[in-house]
Design an enzyme around this catalytic site. Structure first.
Site, short mmCIF file in Angstrom:
data_model
loop_
_atom_site.label_atom_id
_atom_site.label_comp_id
_atom_site.label_asym_id
_atom_site.label_seq_id
_atom_site.Cartn_x
_atom_site.Cartn_y
_atom_site.Cartn_z
N HIS A 196 36.41 53.98 45.76
CA HIS A 196 37.86 53.82 45.91
C HIS A 196 38.59 55.14 45.68
CE1 HIS A 196 36.80 49.56 45.87
NE2 HIS A 196 37.79 49.53 46.74
N ARG A 303 46.15 46.77 49.54
CA ARG A 303 45.29 46.66 48.36
C ARG A 303 46.18 46.59 47.12
NH1 ARG A 303 41.89 50.64 51.38
NH2 ARG A 303 39.76 49.81 51.45
N ARG A 339 46.52 41.51 50.28
CA ARG A 339 45.29 41.03 49.65
C ARG A 339 45.52 40.74 48.18
NH1 ARG A 339 39.99 44.74 49.79
NH2 ARG A 339 41.08 45.81 48.10
N GLU A 440 32.76 40.42 53.29
CA GLU A 440 32.23 41.67 52.74
C GLU A 440 30.98 41.45 51.90
OE1 GLU A 440 35.30 43.63 50.49
OE2 GLU A 440 36.01 41.78 49.61
N ASN A 463 33.03 48.39 53.84
CA ASN A 463 32.61 49.20 52.68
C ASN A 463 31.72 48.40 51.75
OD1 ASN A 463 34.53 50.84 53.83
ND2 ASN A 463 36.11 50.32 52.35
N ASP A 464 32.19 47.21 51.42
CA ASP A 464 31.38 46.37 50.53
C ASP A 464 30.23 45.71 51.27
OD1 ASP A 464 32.36 46.65 47.89
OD2 ASP A 464 34.21 45.70 48.54
N ARG A 474 28.33 52.00 46.25
CA ARG A 474 29.13 52.87 47.14
C ARG A 474 29.75 54.06 46.40
NH1 ARG A 474 34.14 48.68 48.47
NH2 ARG A 474 35.48 50.46 48.75
N CYS A 511 38.64 46.00 58.31
CA CYS A 511 39.57 46.82 57.51
C CYS A 511 38.82 47.80 56.61
CB CYS A 511 40.52 45.95 56.70
SG CYS A 511 39.68 44.94 55.48
#
Ligand code: PEP
Ligand code: MG
Length: 577
Positions: A196, A303, A339, A440, A463-464, A474, A511
């Site tokens: 992140h 986010r 979200r 995800e 990403n996840d 990650r 996303c």
């Protein structure tokens, strides 16, 4: 002497500035230069502080009762560490060699010792690094009790070039304010491409390179540093010729960006007439300015957790409602996907100490956290519902990290509870807010029926999805080379989700970071994706790809690509798309 180091490129662009060395967040100390005549005094200051701690530890031991044998053992261990020549004695040497302040020297040395402990095979010994940190914290406290005679360093030069933060590691909350603090870029020893912290860097358009391993010990305060965030190259102390070359490259990049700007008002449509929605990912309400700048088709991912970080108290319902309203108001006519809190893993709140979990990414994160904190969840949901009236039909609620049917049901129940409360209080809200789920976790992608039956839209968090499918953290640079969006398992899960979701009549978007990487735009189009959400700075580059694509041609080629297993063949096919 110029020095070149290679790491993981995480945020494009060239940044040039003066090194600003930042220490461990816990042990934040300034780096100060000590005048030659004060060096001896600085060494004595550290030795006195260590003596004071030795005395304190002895007192603790003496006050411990016979039954408190653990206290005794821990005091012995801490005394042993304090007396280890690698710590205080070497820090004293460092003060003399580098003419730096005692706090800085001690923390530098502590980090070396901590690294040695981390590398130990024996897990008991590895854990002793926490004791080293505690001892150092004690000495630092003792040092603060004797105010330093060292004058703070003047930083006139920084105003002209700006600074580059050099750190062992940074948290996403450290980076979020970099832009307003005139920080041109950052480099760290650790970290991964989709951590992140890296995502925040990209959204702020701050060049960054992570995973450099020893940059913190290599760079010195005020060294000139060049970051090439596209290639993952960091140059310390460049000569004038190299500096000139990078200044030129930076201007070229700016020129390219200016050219891309011409696409701002062009509709995002493929050669065969397919309209593709390009939405933005935001972290804070203020980010809407960059969403408007590129004329994005709304917000595909807000986010919200970033609004909860870096503060001593959590935002209450009114504050949250105001923030969501502001985003909706700023983007009239556009969808805004908010979200629910995705706290946990590498994002944590200041109001609760990070839980010590062996695998935080697999722990109480995102929806799991919200369902465990129903009051906090309810407050956020009420704020979202109330804000929906600004632009009825435009707010969408997105739930992160769902895997189980019962988690979706519990989330929907929480939304219904929030609605029931507002109805009772006579507060209006949009009755038809679409609720969607992030795909995800591999389990979600493999059992999509659970989702399509219960939700109104899907958003793939690559990403996840990559992290959990390939079992690699990650944020960990040690396994960054295994983070591969083109692994056939990843490609199949994404394609499968787009297909099954679309077939069930649900809008599907991506996303995760893959959506904002122009190298993957044609691949995703060929899989049938028509909704992309990415950091605003990427929208025009991706639009450029869309404009030169024919989805029919791509679909046929991608079908073939998805049957391939060999990485080289997949990359070759991608290049030919
Ligand atoms: C993702 O996982 O791809 C995603 C978009 O969510 P985040 O990066 O915030 O975990
Ligand atoms: Mg995610």
């Amino acid at each position: 002497m110029p020095f070149v180091i290679h790491g993981q490129p995480v945020s494009n662009g060239i940044a040039i500035g003066y090194a600003h060395l930042v220490s461990h967040a816990l042990l934040e100390v300034n780096h100060l230069v000590v005048a030659p005549r004060h060096v001896d005094a600085e060494v004595v200051r550290l030795e006195d502080a260590a003596a004071k701690v030795r005395f304190e530890l002895r007192a603790v031991k003496e006050s411990a009762t016979a039954a408190q044998s653990e206290v005794s053992a821990f005091v012995d261990l801490h005394t042993l560490l304090l007396d280890d020549p690698l710590l205080v004695a070497t820090a004293c040497k460092l003060i003399r060699e580098r003419r730096c302040n005692a706090e800085w020297a001690l923390v530098q040395q502590m980090e070396l010792v901590v690294e040695q402990f981390e590398a130990m095979e024996d897990s008991y010994l590895r854990e002793r690094k926490a004791d080293v940190i505690q001892v150092v914290e004690r000495v630092l406290k003792a040092l603060l009790g004797h105010p330093s005679s060292v004058a703070p360093k003047q930083s006139k030069t920084k105003d002209e070039l700006g600074s580059i933060v050099v750190a062992h590691d940074l948290s996403p909350s450290d980076t979020i304010n970099f832009k307003s603090n005139k920080i041109n870029g950052f480099v760290t020893d650790v970290g991964g491409v989709t951590s992140h912290t890296a995502i925040v860097a990209r959204s702020l358009a701050i060049p960054a390179v992570v995973g450099l391993r020893h940059i913190r010990h290599t760079a010195r305060e005020d060294d000139i540093i060049i970051i090439d965030g596209t290639r993952g190259v960091v140059i310390i102390d460049p000569d004038e010729r190299v500096l000139e070359e990078y200044r030129l490259r930076r201007s070229e990049l700016e020129l390219e960006r200016t050219k891309l700007k011409r696409l701002t008002t062009t509709q995002s449509r493929t050669l065969d007439g397919q309209v593709v929605s390009l939405q933005a990912n935001i972290e804070l309400p203020r980010d809407v300015a960059s969403v408007k700048e590129v004329d994005a088709d709304g917000v595909g991912l807000f986010r919200t957790e970033f609004m909860f970080m870096n503060r001593e108290t959590l935002p209450n319902e009114d504050e949250q409602c105001e923030a969501y309203r502001n985003v909706l108001k700023a983007l009239p006519g556009h969808p805004v996907t908010i979200r629910t809190l995705d706290i946990g893993a590498d994002k944590y709140l200041d109001t609760s100490s990070p839980r010590s979990s062996t695998n935080p990414a697999l722990g109480l994160r995102a929806i799991r956290y919200c369902l465990a904190e129903p009051q906090m969840f309810l407050t956020q949901l009420r704020a979202m519902l109330r804000a929906s009236m600004v632009n009825p039909g435009k707010l969408r609620i997105l739930i992160p990290m769902l895997a189980h049917a019962h988690e979706i049901d519990a989330s929907l129940r929480a939304i219904e509870d929030a609605k029931a409360q507002l109805r009772e209080e006579g507060i209006k809200f949009d009755e038809n807010i679409p609720v969607g789920g992030m795909i995800e976790i591999p389990a979600a992608a493999m059992c999509l029926g659970i989702f399509t039956k219960r939700l109104q839209f899907l958003s793939i968090g690559t990403n996840d999805l990559i992290q959990y499918t390939l079992a690699i953290d990650r944020a960990d640079e040690a396994v960054a080379h295994l983070y591969d969006p083109l692994h056939p398992a990843i490609l199949r899960l994404i394609a499968q989700t787009i297909q099954a979701g679309t077939k069930a009549g649900l809008p599907v978007s991506v996303c995760g970071e893959m959506a904002g990487d122009p190298a993957y735009s044609r691949l995703l189009l060929g899989m049938g994706l028509r909704n992309f959400s990415m950091h605003p700075s990427k929208i025009l580059e991706v639009k450029q790809e869309i404009l030169r694509s024919d989805t029919e041609v791509l679909a046929a080629k991608v079908q073939k690509l998805l049957k391939l297993d060999e990485p080289d063949k997949i990359r070759e096919a991608l290049e030919k798309l």
